[in-house]
Design a protein around this motif. Structure first.
Motif, PDB file in Angstrom:
ATOM      1  N   SER A   1      10.292 107.391  41.249  1.00 21.19           N
ATOM      2  CA  SER A   1      11.659 108.097  40.961  1.00 21.19           C
ATOM      3  C   SER A   1      12.107 107.708  39.727  1.00 21.19           C
ATOM      4  O   SER A   1      11.837 106.583  39.203  1.00 21.19           O
ATOM      5  CB  SER A   1      12.477 107.169  42.078  1.00 21.19           C
ATOM      6  N   SER A   2      12.928 108.900  39.002  1.00 25.28           N
ATOM      7  CA  SER A   2      13.229 108.371  37.629  1.00 25.28           C
ATOM      8  C   SER A   2      14.304 107.322  37.407  1.00 25.28           C
ATOM      9  O   SER A   2      14.392 106.564  36.615  1.00 25.28           O
ATOM     10  CB  SER A   2      14.148 109.997  37.079  1.00 25.28           C
ATOM     11  N   ASP A   3      14.799 106.699  38.581  1.00 26.85           N
ATOM     12  CA  ASP A   3      15.694 105.320  38.558  1.00 26.85           C
ATOM     13  C   ASP A   3      14.633 104.226  38.516  1.00 26.85           C
ATOM     14  O   ASP A   3      15.412 103.086  38.336  1.00 26.85           O
ATOM     15  CB  ASP A   3      16.407 105.359  39.802  1.00 26.85           C
ATOM     16  N   GLU A   4      13.605 104.551  38.673  1.00 26.51           N
ATOM     17  CA  GLU A   4      12.720 103.177  38.982  1.00 26.51           C
ATOM     18  C   GLU A   4      11.682 103.046  37.582  1.00 26.51           C
ATOM     19  O   GLU A   4      10.698 102.333  37.791  1.00 26.51           O
ATOM     20  CB  GLU A   4      11.881 103.318  40.202  1.00 26.51           C
ATOM     21  N   ILE A   5      11.924 103.719  36.681  1.00 24.12           N
ATOM     22  CA  ILE A   5      10.973 103.701  35.595  1.00 24.12           C
ATOM     23  C   ILE A   5      10.806 102.177  35.109  1.00 24.12           C
ATOM     24  O   ILE A   5       9.552 101.592  35.059  1.00 24.12           O
ATOM     25  CB  ILE A   5      11.210 104.590  34.628  1.00 24.12           C
ATOM     26  N   THR A   6      11.901 101.684  34.681  1.00 22.27           N
ATOM     27  CA  THR A   6      12.011 100.442  34.150  1.00 22.27           C
ATOM     28  C   THR A   6      11.577  99.389  35.185  1.00 22.27           C
ATOM     29  O   THR A   6      10.782  98.534  34.875  1.00 22.27           O
ATOM     30  CB  THR A   6      13.422 100.122  33.789  1.00 22.27           C
ATOM     31  N   SER A   7      11.931  99.785  36.444  1.00 23.18           N
ATOM     32  CA  SER A   7      11.428  98.527  37.296  1.00 23.18           C
ATOM     33  C   SER A   7      10.032  98.634  37.405  1.00 23.18           C
ATOM     34  O   SER A   7       9.386  97.471  37.527  1.00 23.18           O
ATOM     35  CB  SER A   7      11.886  99.046  38.854  1.00 23.18           C
ATOM     36  N   LEU A   8       9.255  99.582  37.467  1.00 26.79           N
ATOM     37  CA  LEU A   8       7.744  99.625  37.602  1.00 26.79           C
ATOM     38  C   LEU A   8       7.273  98.992  36.461  1.00 26.79           C
ATOM     39  O   LEU A   8       6.239  98.123  36.617  1.00 26.79           O
ATOM     40  CB  LEU A   8       7.293 101.246  37.576  1.00 26.79           C
ATOM     41  N   GLU A   9       7.673  99.196  35.270  1.00 30.02           N
ATOM     42  CA  GLU A   9       7.265  98.613  34.123  1.00 30.02           C
ATOM     43  C   GLU A   9       7.309  97.078  34.066  1.00 30.02           C
ATOM     44  O   GLU A   9       6.583  96.318  33.773  1.00 30.02           O
ATOM     45  CB  GLU A   9       7.877  99.132  32.709  1.00 30.02           C
ATOM     46  N   THR A  10       8.576  96.464  34.720  1.00 28.53           N
ATOM     47  CA  THR A  10       8.671  95.224  34.912  1.00 28.53           C
ATOM     48  C   THR A  10       7.821  94.710  35.907  1.00 28.53           C
ATOM     49  O   THR A  10       7.097  93.686  35.837  1.00 28.53           O
ATOM     50  CB  THR A  10      10.147  94.886  35.028  1.00 28.53           C
ATOM     51  N   LEU A  11       7.361  95.308  36.983  1.00 23.45           N
ATOM     52  CA  LEU A  11       6.686  94.932  37.979  1.00 23.45           C
ATOM     53  C   LEU A  11       5.022  94.556  37.435  1.00 23.45           C
ATOM     54  O   LEU A  11       4.336  93.737  37.807  1.00 23.45           O
ATOM     55  CB  LEU A  11       6.425  95.971  39.034  1.00 23.45           C
ATOM     56  N   ARG A  12       4.931  95.811  36.661  1.00 29.09           N
ATOM     57  CA  ARG A  12       3.431  95.726  35.862  1.00 29.09           C
ATOM     58  C   ARG A  12       3.169  94.533  34.950  1.00 29.09           C
ATOM     59  O   ARG A  12       2.136  94.307  34.803  1.00 29.09           O
ATOM     60  CB  ARG A  12       3.187  96.963  35.139  1.00 29.09           C
ATOM     61  N   ARG A  13       4.459  93.849  34.505  1.00 25.17           N
ATOM     62  CA  ARG A  13       4.370  92.973  33.584  1.00 25.17           C
ATOM     63  C   ARG A  13       4.928  91.530  34.066  1.00 25.17           C
ATOM     64  O   ARG A  13       5.009  90.618  33.254  1.00 25.17           O
ATOM     65  CB  ARG A  13       5.072  93.190  32.314  1.00 25.17           C
ATOM     66  N   GLY A  14       5.011  91.479  35.358  1.00 20.22           N
ATOM     67  CA  GLY A  14       5.248  90.085  35.951  1.00 20.22           C
ATOM     68  C   GLY A  14       6.748  89.861  35.637  1.00 20.22           C
ATOM     69  O   GLY A  14       7.178  88.605  35.725  1.00 20.22           O
ATOM     70  N   LEU A  15       7.748  90.850  35.477  1.00 22.53           N
ATOM     71  CA  LEU A  15       9.176  90.390  35.065  1.00 22.53           C
ATOM     72  C   LEU A  15      10.066  90.517  36.110  1.00 22.53           C
ATOM     73  O   LEU A  15      11.161  90.767  35.875  1.00 22.53           O
ATOM     74  CB  LEU A  15       9.257  91.282  34.040  1.00 22.53           C
ATOM     75  N   ARG A  16       9.501  90.890  37.403  1.00 18.19           N
ATOM     76  CA  ARG A  16      10.211  90.963  38.448  1.00 18.19           C
ATOM     77  C   ARG A  16       9.789  89.894  39.789  1.00 18.19           C
ATOM     78  O   ARG A  16       8.627  89.757  39.661  1.00 18.19           O
ATOM     79  CB  ARG A  16      10.478  92.405  38.997  1.00 18.19           C
ATOM     80  N   GLY A  17      10.769  89.515  40.442  1.00 19.40           N
ATOM     81  CA  GLY A  17      10.228  88.426  41.557  1.00 19.40           C
ATOM     82  C   GLY A  17       9.050  88.949  42.064  1.00 19.40           C
ATOM     83  O   GLY A  17       8.160  87.894  42.334  1.00 19.40           O
ATOM     84  N   ASP A  18       9.035  90.064  42.663  1.00 17.49           N
ATOM     85  CA  ASP A  18       7.630  90.435  43.342  1.00 17.49           C
ATOM     86  C   ASP A  18       6.344  90.274  42.801  1.00 17.49           C
ATOM     87  O   ASP A  18       5.225  89.979  43.300  1.00 17.49           O
ATOM     88  CB  ASP A  18       7.848  91.952  43.821  1.00 17.49           C
ATOM     89  N   THR A  19       6.279  90.257  41.441  1.00 16.36           N
ATOM     90  CA  THR A  19       4.880  89.981  40.741  1.00 16.36           C
ATOM     91  C   THR A  19       5.060  88.845  39.793  1.00 16.36           C
ATOM     92  O   THR A  19       3.845  88.436  39.238  1.00 16.36           O
ATOM     93  CB  THR A  19       4.425  91.312  39.880  1.00 16.36           C
ATOM     94  N   PHE A  20       6.106  88.163  39.778  1.00 14.97           N
ATOM     95  CA  PHE A  20       6.576  87.127  38.710  1.00 14.97           C
ATOM     96  C   PHE A  20       5.249  86.092  38.943  1.00 14.97           C
ATOM     97  O   PHE A  20       5.244  85.545  40.211  1.00 14.97           O
ATOM     98  CB  PHE A  20       7.739  86.676  38.898  1.00 14.97           C
ATOM     99  N   GLY A  21       4.592  85.615  38.025  1.00 16.98           N
ATOM    100  CA  GLY A  21       3.686  84.329  38.084  1.00 16.98           C
ATOM    101  C   GLY A  21       2.288  84.811  38.973  1.00 16.98           C
ATOM    102  O   GLY A  21       1.501  84.045  39.230  1.00 16.98           O
ATOM    103  N   LYS A  22       2.119  86.263  39.355  1.00 16.08           N
ATOM    104  CA  LYS A  22       1.062  86.615  39.998  1.00 16.08           C
ATOM    105  C   LYS A  22       0.131  87.303  39.387  1.00 16.08           C
ATOM    106  O   LYS A  22      -1.128  87.845  39.889  1.00 16.08           O
ATOM    107  CB  LYS A  22       1.549  87.341  41.244  1.00 16.08           C
ATOM    108  N   LEU A  23       0.285  87.821  38.170  1.00 18.27           N
ATOM    109  CA  LEU A  23      -0.493  88.764  37.182  1.00 18.27           C
ATOM    110  C   LEU A  23      -1.329  87.923  36.246  1.00 18.27           C
ATOM    111  O   LEU A  23      -0.943  86.788  35.623  1.00 18.27           O
ATOM    112  CB  LEU A  23       0.332  89.838  36.548  1.00 18.27           C
TER     113      LEU A  23
END
Lengths: 256, 256, 256
Positions: B234-256
Motif C-alpha cells: 500500500s502507498s501508506d506502507e512504503i516507509t513502514s516496509l523499509e523500516t521492517l527491512r532494516r530492523g527499525l520496527r518492533g516486528d523485526t528489531f534485533g532479528k536481522l
C-alpha cells in the motif's frame, strides 16, 4: 481524453440519474481533496461531509472545499448527524442559514441517532426543500439493536413517504463499517431477500445503498447492475469503484 | 543526507537487483503521489497502476504521474488486468501503442481473470519484449477456487517458462487483500512448504511476492532476509516496509 | 471561525493539559501532512514520528515536517524504537544530538523491543530531560508473550517511577493494531478492571492511552470522559476522534 477506452464498458456521464457514487469525506485537507478530485472527481456525484465534522473545521476551509467539489460538478452535502443535532436542540433555522452560508446545495435528513417522530421528519424534509436545499434522507438507526427493531415494511413505508415529502434520494444506512446494520449482517454480507423486498416497492434509482466495503460494492453491482447507486465510499476507493462498475477489476471482470 | 544512520542496517541503493519493493497505486492524485515520492520514493522500485485504473483516468494525469515516478528512478507499469482485457478483445497492438504513448516502460502480463493457454501467454511476453517493454508476469488466479486448481508443480513449471520467455520478474499473486489466495491461506498466513518448494526450483531474486499485509511482510523478511522482493505494498506502507527491512520496527528489531 | 458551534460541546483549546490527542505519522509527505494540519492541526497535541521512520527519511524533509508541526503548536517527537536502537548500540549522546539538530522538542523513551533494566530506563529519562527534551515514556512490550509477563502491579510501579524521573506523560502501549497487547485483549476489547486499577494509583491526566481503533476511542471517551488522553491515532482519523470527543458522531451522540 482517455487511453484504452476501446477496452471498457461505457458509463453515463454526469449529471447522471443512476449509477451514482457518494463519497465520504472524513476530514481531508483541501489540497489533498483537490488533487484527488482532479484525477477521479468525474466519478463522484455526491460528497458527504461526514456526520458532524463540519462543526470542527474552520469556515474558510469548508467553503473552499465546498466550492472545489462544486467546480467538479459534485454535490457536497452535510452529514445527517449535523441535522439531528440541530433538530434536537431546536435550531433548524440556524442550521439552514449556516449551511447556506457555507455553500452547501444539499443536506441529509436522518434519524439514525435520535428519535424523531416520522411526521416531524417529513416536515423537516419539506422545510429544507422550501429553504432551497436538495434533500437526501436516510433510513436506519446507527445503534444495531434499535436498527433491528425497524421492520422491513416500516422501512419501505417510510421511504415512500420521504420521497413524497421531497427527498431526491433515500440512503440506506450502513455506516462507515458496513457490518451488523441495515441490510448487512454481522459479517457484512447483504441480506438479499430484504433488498428484493425493498425493490418491489421503491424504484432502485431512488435508492442509494451505503456499501463501504469492496465485497459489498461487488455484490450490488453483480446483483443490480453497474447503474446501482452506492454510497459511503472511502475517498481512497473512488477509482476502484469506477473500475468495478466497468468490469476493469478481477471481481467484476467478464461478468457485466 | 540522513540522520541516525549509525543506528541502521545498510541497504543496497537503487537500481537494486534484490530487495525490490513494488507499490500499488489505486488512483492517487498527482500532487499527493508526488509528495509521497519526495519522502519515500527511494524505497520504491516498481509502481503498479492497479488493474484497469489507467482506463478511467485522463491521459494527461497518467502521463504526469508516469513521468514523476520515473524521475524518482521508479519503474511504473500497467496492471495485469489491463493486459488481460486487451488480450480478450484481441487488441494487443493497440494496447502496446497506448502504453508506449503514456510513457510506461513496463507492463504486467497475467492470466488471473481469464483463461489464456500457456503457450499464448509466453508468446504475449515475447511480443511485449519485442515491442520494447520490460515484462513482469504474474502467476495465479484471482478466483480462489480456480487458484487452488493450479498445482505447485504447474506453478513452478510456468514460472520457469515465463522467465525463459523474457519476464524480468515473476509476481506471485495475492491481490490487495492477501487472503485465501496463492501461497496465503484464508487467514492470510503463508504456506511455508510451498514457498520452499518454489525456491528449490526458481531463484528468489526472480520472484516478487505480493504481501499486502504487515504480518506477511514480516514473515517474508524473517524467513528470506531483507533482500526479498515484495509487492502490492500500500502507498501508506512504503516507509513502514523499509523500516521492517532494516530492523527499525518492533516486528523485526534485533532479528536481522 | 467555526460554523454550527451552537450545536457542539465545548473543548479546551491548546495548550491543553488533558483531552490530549497523539497522532501517528508513518511517513506522510510534507505537503500532505501540511494540508491535513491546516484543517485539523488544532486537534493534535503530540505527533509521533513512528518507530524508526526518522532514520530512513532525508534530514531536510524531517526538519520541514518538524517545523510545520510546531507551527501548529503540536509537539513532534521521535518514536520509542529509535531510542531503543540508540540505547542498544550505546549511542545515546549521538541520538540526542541528532534529535536536537532535527528540531524535535520531545522524545519517547520505551523498552518495548529491548530489555532495559528499570534503573537504566529511569536514568535515560533523566538524561534526556537534562539534554533539554520533554520525555514521554512508554510502558509495555511489543511482543504479546513478553507483554503478558508484566504484572499490573509492576506496570503501575514503573509508571510512578517514570513520572518521578521526569516523564511528562506515560504512554500505555497498544501498537498500531491495538489487539492482544497491554490493556486490550485479542479482539481489541479493553480490560476495564486493569484500567481501573491503574487509575487508582496514577492520575489519569498523566496517562496517554494508545487507542488506534474507533471502538477503543469510543470506549475510553464513554468510560473516562472526553478529556481522556488518546494516542496512536491514525492521521486519517484526527477529525473523527475530535467529533467523538464532542458527541458529534453517532457513537457518542447524546452520551456525553
Amino acid at each position: 481524453m482517455k487511453s484504452f477506452e476501446f477496452l471498457s464498458i461505457k458509463r453515463e456521464k454526469k449529471p447522471r440519474t443512476s449509477g451514482l457514487t457518494m463519497v465520504l469525506d472524513k476530514g481531508l485537507g483541501l489540497e489533498t481533496a483537490s488533487s484527488l478530485m482532479d484525477i477521479s472527481g468525474e466519478y463522484v456525484d455526491y460528497l458527504k461531509f461526514g456526520w458532524g465534522t463540519s462543526i470542527v473545521h474552520e469556515q474558510d476551509i469548508i467553503k473552499s472545499k465546498v466550492e472545489m467539489y462544486k467546480s467538479h460538478n459534485i454535490t457536497p452535502y452535510t452529514g445527517g448527524t449535523l441535522f439531528e443535532l440541530a433538530y434536537t436542540k431546536d435550531k433548524l433555522e440556524e442550521f439552514f442559514d449556516e449551511a447556506h452560508n457555507l455553500g452547501f446545495p444539499a443536506i441529509e435528513v436522518s434519524d439514525g441517532s435520535t428519535d424523531i417522530p416520522h411526521e416531524n421528519k417529513l416536515e423537516c424534509i419539506e422545510k429544507a426543500k422550501e429553504s432551497g436545499f436538495e434533500v437526501l434522507s436516510e433510513i436506519g438507526k446507527k445503534n444495531p439493536i434499535l436498527d433491528k427493531e425497524l421492520s422491513i415494511d416500516e422501512r419501505i413505508s417510510n421511504m415512500a413517504d420521504e420521497l413524497n415529502a421531497g427527498s431526491s434520494l433515500i440512503i440506506v444506512e450502513a455506516r462507515e463499517g458496513g457490518k451488523n446494520i441495515g441490510i448487512f449482517d454481522s459479517k457484512g454480507n447483504a441480506k438479499e431477500d430484504e433488498i428484493d423486498t425493498i425493490l418491489n416497492s421503491i424504484k432502485g434509482e431512488k435508492i442509494l445503498w451505503e456499501a463501504p466495503n469492496k465485497n459489498q460494492q461487488v455484490f450490488f453491482i453483480l446483483k443490480l447492475g453497474n447503474t446501482v447507486n452506492l454510497g459511503n465510499i472511502s475517498s481512497d476507493e473512488i477509482t476502484s469503484l469506477e473500475t468495478l462498475r466497468r468490469g476493469l477489476r478481477g471481481d467484476t471482470f467478464g461478468k457485466l
